[in-house]
Design an enzyme around this catalytic site. Sequence first.
Site, PDB file in Angstrom:
ATOM      1  N   LYS A 229      43.432  52.779  46.061  1.00  0.00           N
ATOM      2  CA  LYS A 229      43.704  53.907  45.180  1.00  0.00           C
ATOM      3  C   LYS A 229      43.429  55.243  45.857  1.00  0.00           C
ATOM      4  O   LYS A 229      42.746  55.328  46.877  1.00  0.00           O
ATOM      5  CB  LYS A 229      42.898  53.770  43.892  1.00  0.00           C
ATOM      6  CG  LYS A 229      43.458  52.689  42.967  1.00  0.00           C
ATOM      7  CD  LYS A 229      42.768  52.655  41.619  1.00  0.00           C
ATOM      8  CE  LYS A 229      43.460  51.655  40.686  1.00  0.00           C
ATOM      9  NZ  LYS A 229      42.775  51.550  39.377  1.00  0.00           N
ATOM     10  N   ARG A 263      40.114  43.226  41.014  1.00  0.00           N
ATOM     11  CA  ARG A 263      41.582  43.247  40.936  1.00  0.00           C
ATOM     12  C   ARG A 263      42.092  43.922  42.199  1.00  0.00           C
ATOM     13  O   ARG A 263      41.837  45.102  42.429  1.00  0.00           O
ATOM     14  CB  ARG A 263      42.039  43.996  39.690  1.00  0.00           C
ATOM     15  CG  ARG A 263      43.550  44.039  39.506  1.00  0.00           C
ATOM     16  CD  ARG A 263      43.914  44.823  38.253  1.00  0.00           C
ATOM     17  NE  ARG A 263      45.358  44.862  38.047  1.00  0.00           N
ATOM     18  CZ  ARG A 263      46.188  45.759  38.577  1.00  0.00           C
ATOM     19  NH1 ARG A 263      45.705  46.713  39.383  1.00  0.00           N
ATOM     20  NH2 ARG A 263      47.487  45.721  38.328  1.00  0.00           N
TER      21      ARG A 263
END
Length: 282
Positions: A229, A263
């Site tokens: 991210k 995740r």
Amino acid sequence: MRMMKVKGLNIKGKLFSLDKPVVMGILNVTPDSFYADSRQRNEATVIKRIETIISEGGAIIDIGGYSSRPGAAEATPEEEWSRLKPALKILEDGFPEIPVSVDTFRADIAKRAVEEYGVSIINDISGGAIDEKMFGTVAALNVPYILMHMRGVPQTMQQYVHYGDLPEEVMLYFAEKLQMLRLLGVKDVIIDPGFGFSKTLDQNYELMGYLNNFSVILECPLLVGVSRKRMIYSLLDSTVEESLNGTTVLNTYSLLNGADILRVHDVKAAVEAVKIVDKLKG
């Protein structure tokens, strides 16, 4: 007396153990996911991705048909379902042994995925805020629900980053939503702090520093999704493609601070982090 933290999920009537953390592999069937290498466009690449997740030690597959990256284009329910349906059929027909999570904020899509293709978990980035039918639908389906923190919608979420006390407000958000879900009879709720959603770079790291409190106070399994991210590559002045090392650092920190599910895009690296941290903990 304080209850002990939940260490498992009821998946199709069987206990899915979380005595040790597990890795959830991401299967993107969107055309515009922020990490281009994770996009799967046809049957062959979908099958290859599923096989890779399983062979590298992934315990859950999370499939999404709506990109939630900041500023992503909207997809209609019909578009989202048309992307999901072929991959869900592949999973149901060829890989029935692995639990599947569907990443959607739409109750009707959640219902169809569970009822038509045996999906095990619903992963809702909006915490029931976008579709008011979601909580009732999950309760009726009797499946585990991933409750994430976000403000607004993917297209507007980065406009809503003003908090008085970020950790306190996120904790109150979860407490209120958990009460609503419990009253409806939802038994298995997984908490996701929502890194990258409605938060600045500094706020993401502030929340990461508070991570252990979520699992201890809320007494729910904790999911962390930081894979590649912006909070990583912006801090390091690199790119999404160069973010594996930073991802592993944060995954390791998360495991040391209560994470039950990671995740990720890169399953092998995350599984190795789980093994090393487990060894350190003895």
